[in-house]
Design a protein around this motif. Structure first.
Motif, PDB file in Angstrom:
ATOM      1  N   THR A 137       0.864  -1.179   0.000  1.00  0.00           N
ATOM      2  CA  THR A 137       0.000   0.000   0.000  1.00  0.00           C
ATOM      3  C   THR A 137       0.904   1.235   0.000  1.00  0.00           C
ATOM      4  N   THR A 158      -2.499   8.541  13.775  1.00  0.00           N
ATOM      5  CA  THR A 158      -1.715   7.570  14.544  1.00  0.00           C
ATOM      6  C   THR A 158      -2.306   6.166  14.479  1.00  0.00           C
ATOM      7  N   GLY A 159      -3.625   6.042  14.544  1.00  0.00           N
ATOM      8  CA  GLY A 159      -4.257   4.722  14.461  1.00  0.00           C
ATOM      9  C   GLY A 159      -3.957   4.022  13.147  1.00  0.00           C
ATOM     10  N   THR A 160      -4.001   4.783  12.063  1.00  0.00           N
ATOM     11  CA  THR A 160      -3.690   4.235  10.747  1.00  0.00           C
ATOM     12  C   THR A 160      -2.238   3.789  10.683  1.00  0.00           C
ATOM     13  N   TYR A 180      -0.241   2.851  13.195  1.00  0.00           N
ATOM     14  CA  TYR A 180       0.044   1.672  14.014  1.00  0.00           C
ATOM     15  C   TYR A 180      -0.601   0.410  13.451  1.00  0.00           C
ATOM     16  N   ARG A 181      -1.725   0.524  12.764  1.00  0.00           N
ATOM     17  CA  ARG A 181      -2.291  -0.652  12.065  1.00  0.00           C
ATOM     18  C   ARG A 181      -1.364  -1.078  10.938  1.00  0.00           C
ATOM     19  N   ALA A 182      -0.825  -0.108  10.206  1.00  0.00           N
ATOM     20  CA  ALA A 182       0.111  -0.424   9.117  1.00  0.00           C
ATOM     21  C   ALA A 182       1.386  -1.047   9.673  1.00  0.00           C
ATOM     22  N   SER A 188       1.630  -2.796  12.379  1.00  0.00           N
ATOM     23  CA  SER A 188       1.254  -4.143  12.795  1.00  0.00           C
ATOM     24  C   SER A 188       1.255  -5.105  11.605  1.00  0.00           C
ATOM     25  N   ARG A 189       0.703  -4.661  10.481  1.00  0.00           N
ATOM     26  CA  ARG A 189       0.695  -5.511   9.276  1.00  0.00           C
ATOM     27  C   ARG A 189       2.111  -5.763   8.768  1.00  0.00           C
ATOM     28  N   GLU A 231       3.641  -8.366  10.951  1.00  0.00           N
ATOM     29  CA  GLU A 231       3.101  -9.690  10.625  1.00  0.00           C
ATOM     30  C   GLU A 231       3.725 -10.252   9.346  1.00  0.00           C
TER      31      GLU A 231
END
Length: 85
Positions: free
Chosen positions: A13, A49-51, A53-55, A57-58, A61
């Motif tokens: 992305t 910030t939420g976006t 930290y989700r990125a 995390s991915r 992974e």
């Protein structure tokens, strides 16, 4: 014609790509990554910030980045990230 594996993290992305670019030169904590991406894009890719930290995390992974300990001179609560080999 080459095909990619269905479990491949590619294509990235735009945000994942920018995070990886921010980590090319040095290890950074989350907020520093946010600042580096915002400075590079100058508002072209809105980032919260939420976006972020989700990125992160991915990317963790997918094993494209790894979490490392904070340098001794820094706040130990910060989570630092670096590119994997």
């Amino acid at each position: 014609m080459a095909f990619r594996s269905s479990n491949s993290p590619l294509p990235l992305t735009p945000l994942a790509f920018e995070i990886l670019l921010a980590l090319v030169d040095r290890d950074l904590h989350g907020y520093a990554i946010l600042q580096a991406v915002e400075a590079r894009l100058k508002g072209l890719l809105p980032l919260r910030t939420g976006t972020l930290y989700r990125a992160l995390s991915r990317l963790l992974e997918e094993k494209l980045i790894e979490e490392i300990d904070a340098p001794p001179e820094d706040d130990e609560r910060r989570r630092y990230y670096r590119l994997t080999a």
